[in-house]
Design a protein around this motif. Structure first.
Motif, PDB file in Angstrom:
ATOM      1  N   LEU A 108      -1.033   2.438  -0.728  1.00 13.28           N
ATOM      2  CA  LEU A 108      -1.777   1.702  -0.917  1.00 13.28           C
ATOM      3  C   LEU A 108      -1.263   0.576  -2.091  1.00 13.28           C
ATOM      4  CD1 LEU A 108      -4.786   3.774  -1.503  1.00 13.28           C
ATOM      5  CD2 LEU A 108      -4.663   1.815  -0.273  1.00 13.28           C
ATOM      6  N   ARG A 109      -0.317   1.007  -2.473  1.00 11.47           N
ATOM      7  CA  ARG A 109       0.910   0.472  -3.810  1.00 11.47           C
ATOM      8  C   ARG A 109       2.253  -0.200  -3.175  1.00 11.47           C
ATOM      9  NH1 ARG A 109      -1.850  -2.324  -7.053  1.00 11.47           N
ATOM     10  NH2 ARG A 109      -0.063  -1.981  -8.146  1.00 11.47           N
ATOM     11  N   GLY A 110       2.305  -0.202  -1.649  1.00 11.87           N
ATOM     12  CA  GLY A 110       3.130  -0.551  -1.072  1.00 11.87           C
ATOM     13  C   GLY A 110       4.115   0.225  -1.474  1.00 11.87           C
ATOM     14  N   TYR A 111       4.294   1.187  -1.973  1.00 21.79           N
ATOM     15  CA  TYR A 111       5.275   2.311  -2.113  1.00 21.79           C
ATOM     16  C   TYR A 111       5.984   2.890  -1.368  1.00 21.79           C
ATOM     17  CZ  TYR A 111       3.728   0.352  -7.176  1.00 21.79           C
ATOM     18  OH  TYR A 111       3.445   0.444  -8.482  1.00 21.79           O
ATOM     19  N   ALA A 112       5.267   2.588  -1.110  1.00 22.04           N
ATOM     20  CA  ALA A 112       5.834   4.658   0.547  1.00 22.04           C
ATOM     21  C   ALA A 112       6.948   3.310   1.259  1.00 22.04           C
ATOM     22  CB  ALA A 112       4.741   4.511   1.797  1.00 22.04           C
ATOM     23  N   GLY A 113       7.908   4.252   1.757  1.00 20.79           N
ATOM     24  CA  GLY A 113       8.993   4.074   1.681  1.00 20.79           C
ATOM     25  C   GLY A 113      10.186   3.596   1.540  1.00 20.79           C
TER      26      GLY A 113
END
Length: 124
Positions: A108-113
């Motif tokens: 959701l926060r765009g931190y994945a990956g």
């Protein structure tokens, strides 16, 4: 960026449903946020006061090298304490969430990956 950190301020109403937080988790996060704010405000006030004192000593030309060193070290310690209060809350917050919730938060926060686990992207 501090790997493994979760920003308690971001786990607000809009994320509660998306993360599937239960009532106990919401209460724990609100308690953590309140304690962090209380500690941060107190430290912040002391820090501002110390900075003003240092500025005043310079303005009045009443500072020497030893006093400068002592005041700068005092301010540095307070800055470190303030950062520790903030980041300790991230650790507490992570402990409240399940691994699935942590992964969903990252998405959701765009931190994945971008890195393993959680990222702390907070500008001070």
């Amino acid at each position: 960026v501090v790997a493994g950190a979760l920003d308690v301020d971001q786990v607000e109403l809009e994320l509660r449903e998306a993360l599937g937080l239960d009532a106990a988790q919401v209460a724990a996060l609100e308690d953590q946020k309140g304690r962090m704010a209380e500690a941060a405000i107190a430290l912040g006030q002391r820090l501002v006061s110390a900075e003003r004192e240092l500025d005043r000593l310079f303005a009045e030309r009443r500072i020497d090298a030893a006093t400068l060193q002592a005041k700068a070290e005092e301010i540095g310690r307070m800055q470190g304490q303030l950062r520790a209060v903030h980041l300790a809350t991230h650790l507490e917050t992570r402990a409240v969430l399940s691994e699935t919730q942590v992964r969903r938060y990252d998405e959701l926060r765009g931190y994945a990956g971008s890195a393993p686990a959680l990222q702390h992207r907070h500008k001070h």
